[in-house]
Motif scaffolding. Structure first.
Motif, mmCIF file in Angstrom:
data_model
loop_
_atom_site.group_PDB
_atom_site.id
_atom_site.type_symbol
_atom_site.label_atom_id
_atom_site.label_comp_id
_atom_site.label_asym_id
_atom_site.label_seq_id
_atom_site.Cartn_x
_atom_site.Cartn_y
_atom_site.Cartn_z
ATOM 1 N N GLN A 1 0.895 -1.218 0.122
ATOM 2 C CA GLN A 1 0.084 -0.006 0.008
ATOM 3 C C GLN A 1 1.035 1.254 -0.025
ATOM 4 O O GLN A 1 0.634 2.174 -0.788
ATOM 5 C CB GLN A 1 -1.051 -0.119 1.121
ATOM 6 C CG GLN A 1 -2.143 -0.984 1.167
ATOM 7 C CD GLN A 1 -2.878 -1.040 2.439
ATOM 8 O OE1 GLN A 1 -2.396 -0.793 3.446
ATOM 9 N NE2 GLN A 1 -4.293 -0.950 2.165
ATOM 10 N N ALA B 1 3.005 1.357 -3.628
ATOM 11 C CA ALA B 1 2.390 1.198 -4.807
ATOM 12 C C ALA B 1 1.216 2.079 -5.123
ATOM 13 O O ALA B 1 0.886 2.565 -6.156
ATOM 14 C CB ALA B 1 1.878 -0.480 -5.141
ATOM 15 N N VAL B 2 0.347 2.398 -4.300
ATOM 16 C CA VAL B 2 -0.793 3.226 -4.279
ATOM 17 C C VAL B 2 -0.441 4.426 -4.700
ATOM 18 O O VAL B 2 -1.103 5.252 -5.676
ATOM 19 C CB VAL B 2 -1.491 3.597 -2.846
ATOM 20 C CG1 VAL B 2 -2.478 4.321 -3.095
ATOM 21 C CG2 VAL B 2 -2.116 2.066 -2.482
ATOM 22 N N LEU C 1 0.223 3.750 -8.732
ATOM 23 C CA LEU C 1 -0.795 3.115 -9.222
ATOM 24 C C LEU C 1 -2.262 3.755 -9.180
ATOM 25 O O LEU C 1 -3.139 3.813 -10.334
ATOM 26 C CB LEU C 1 -1.071 1.797 -8.967
ATOM 27 C CG LEU C 1 -0.117 0.693 -9.139
ATOM 28 C CD1 LEU C 1 -0.090 -0.750 -8.496
ATOM 29 C CD2 LEU C 1 0.523 0.590 -10.619
ATOM 30 N N PHE D 1 -4.556 -0.464 -7.868
ATOM 31 C CA PHE D 1 -4.168 -1.182 -6.665
ATOM 32 C C PHE D 1 -5.167 -2.031 -6.225
ATOM 33 O O PHE D 1 -4.923 -3.413 -5.936
ATOM 34 C CB PHE D 1 -3.594 -0.350 -5.720
ATOM 35 C CG PHE D 1 -3.064 -0.777 -4.365
ATOM 36 C CD1 PHE D 1 -1.643 -1.326 -4.248
ATOM 37 C CD2 PHE D 1 -4.030 -1.513 -3.406
ATOM 38 C CE1 PHE D 1 -1.427 -2.014 -3.107
ATOM 39 C CE2 PHE D 1 -3.548 -2.224 -2.205
ATOM 40 C CZ PHE D 1 -2.169 -2.453 -2.225
ATOM 41 N N THR D 2 -6.458 -1.692 -6.071
ATOM 42 C CA THR D 2 -7.534 -2.712 -5.656
ATOM 43 C C THR D 2 -7.814 -3.736 -6.381
ATOM 44 O O THR D 2 -7.847 -4.963 -6.212
ATOM 45 C CB THR D 2 -8.804 -1.684 -5.314
ATOM 46 O OG1 THR D 2 -8.606 -0.432 -4.357
ATOM 47 C CG2 THR D 2 -9.923 -2.390 -4.918
ATOM 48 N N LEU E 1 2.608 -2.712 -10.140
ATOM 49 C CA LEU E 1 1.561 -3.789 -10.504
ATOM 50 C C LEU E 1 1.575 -5.167 -9.776
ATOM 51 O O LEU E 1 0.457 -5.484 -9.259
ATOM 52 C CB LEU E 1 1.295 -3.512 -11.919
ATOM 53 C CG LEU E 1 -0.281 -4.296 -12.409
ATOM 54 C CD1 LEU E 1 -1.315 -3.296 -11.494
ATOM 55 C CD2 LEU E 1 -0.452 -4.341 -13.640
ATOM 56 N N PRO F 1 0.981 -5.592 -5.648
ATOM 57 C CA PRO F 1 -0.132 -5.735 -5.077
ATOM 58 C C PRO F 1 -0.914 -7.049 -5.648
ATOM 59 O O PRO F 1 -1.578 -7.566 -4.719
ATOM 60 C CB PRO F 1 -1.074 -4.475 -5.527
ATOM 61 C CG PRO F 1 -0.376 -4.098 -6.689
ATOM 62 C CD PRO F 1 0.806 -4.376 -6.413
#
Length: 322
Positions: free
Chosen positions: A99, A102-103, A106, A111-112, A176, A179
């Motif tokens: 989190q 990468a959040v 991305l 991410f989700t 990518l 996550p």
């Protein structure tokens, strides 16, 4: 091994959804703490450390918690389960690190979708090979269809937020994959925690061991960073910055409790539904700059719930079985 009663689907699935509600709230809190500290790893350390302190207090205060504490070392020593199961908390630490790393690159939406895709695929795999306490569960056409619909529904629900993840594919490849990997491993974490819970007799002990392992994994790189780069900003005064860890205690503990009854896939799908519902509620009640609540957000959330119902209904034996 203690024999705790199984939880019926009609009670367990809403409990998984309720636990999933805490995940986006925790994410919002930890994100704000990371911004306040200007250090994502430090925010993760604070989150895991507050959760660890809370679990120590609960374990010592409750008779069930003390009984669980007494069973941890004998269970590990007697190899009631593979010893590396005690490191399951490291997977949670990896997810928190993913989190923080990468959040920002991305965006929350991508991410989700990446994390949910990894978790849904591994939920099918973990149930099939029988790592969790529920034993082996077959891969059926219905369960595959429900899983595919869940990923598609989550992608649809968060689609209004796409577009802020940067440009070009190659620069995003490693962020990518992180996550996806973290989400993929989360099902294994739930299975290991569920198995440990059966032998400890309570999810309290399994959750405590998780926070010990996760805190150790996060403290190590943060101490290295502290020695090299020095400390960041001071801890904020607002009390709500420190609720992320206690919320993690809730969904880790509930997941460890439910996988024996529901299996890893259904527990994970229920928490995904709760995550989407919680995110939608946060965006409606406590919006932040850049919040988008569009028709696909609402319809994608509804489709996620429908996909989970499809995957969990008691279909006749052999229906679309692979």
């Amino acid at each position: 091994m203690t024999h705790t009663p199984r939880i019926p689907l009609l009670a367990g699935l809403p409990l998984a959804v309720a636990a999933g509600l805490f995940i986006p709230v925790q994410g919002r809190i930890n994100g704000a703490l990371g911004a306040a500290l200007a250090d994502g790893i430090a925010a993760a350390v604070v989150s895991f450390s507050t959760g660890l302190i809370l679990m120590i207090v609960i374990s010592l205060a409750l008779p069930k918690g003390r009984a669980g504490l007494a069973r941890i070392l004998p269970a590990v020593r007697d190899r009631a389960f593979p010893p590396y199961y005690v490191l399951a908390g490291g997977i949670g630490a990896l997810f928190v690190f993913a989190q923080s790393f990468a959040v920002g690159l991305l965006g929350v939406a991508l991410f989700t979708v990446a994390a949910v895709t990894g978790q849904t695929l591994s939920g099918l795999l973990v149930d099939r090979i029988g790592i969790g306490p529920a034993g082996r569960r077959p891969i059926t056409g219905i369960r595959v269809l429900g899983s595919v619909l869940t990923v598609a529904a989550v992608a649809w629900a968060v689609s209004p937020r796409f577009g802020g993840g940067g440009s070009g594919f190659l620069p995003l490849l490693v962020p990518l994959l992180l996550p996806v990997l973290a989400g993929f491993l989360m099902s294994f974490q739930q299975a290991m925690n569920g198995t440990a819970t059966v032998h400890y007799g309570t999810p309290v002990a399994a959750t405590l061991v998780n926070f010990i392992a996760g805190a150790a994994v996060l403290w190590t790189p943060w101490l290295v960073k502290l020695a090299v780069a020095g400390a960041g900003n001071a801890l904020p005064d607002q009390w709500w910055y420190y609720l992320g860890g206690p919320m993690g205690c809730v969904f880790i503990g509930v997941g460890a409790l439910l996988v024996r009854s529901l299996g890893v896939l259904v527990t994970g799908l229920g928490m995904i539904a709760g995550q989407l519902l919680g995110s939608l509620g946060l965006d409606l009640v406590f919006p932040v700059p850049g919040t988008v609540v569009a028709l696909p957000t609402v319809l994608g959330t509804v489709l996620t719930l429908a996909a989970i119902v499809l995957a969990t209904l008691p279909w006749p034996k052999g229906a679309l079985k692979r």
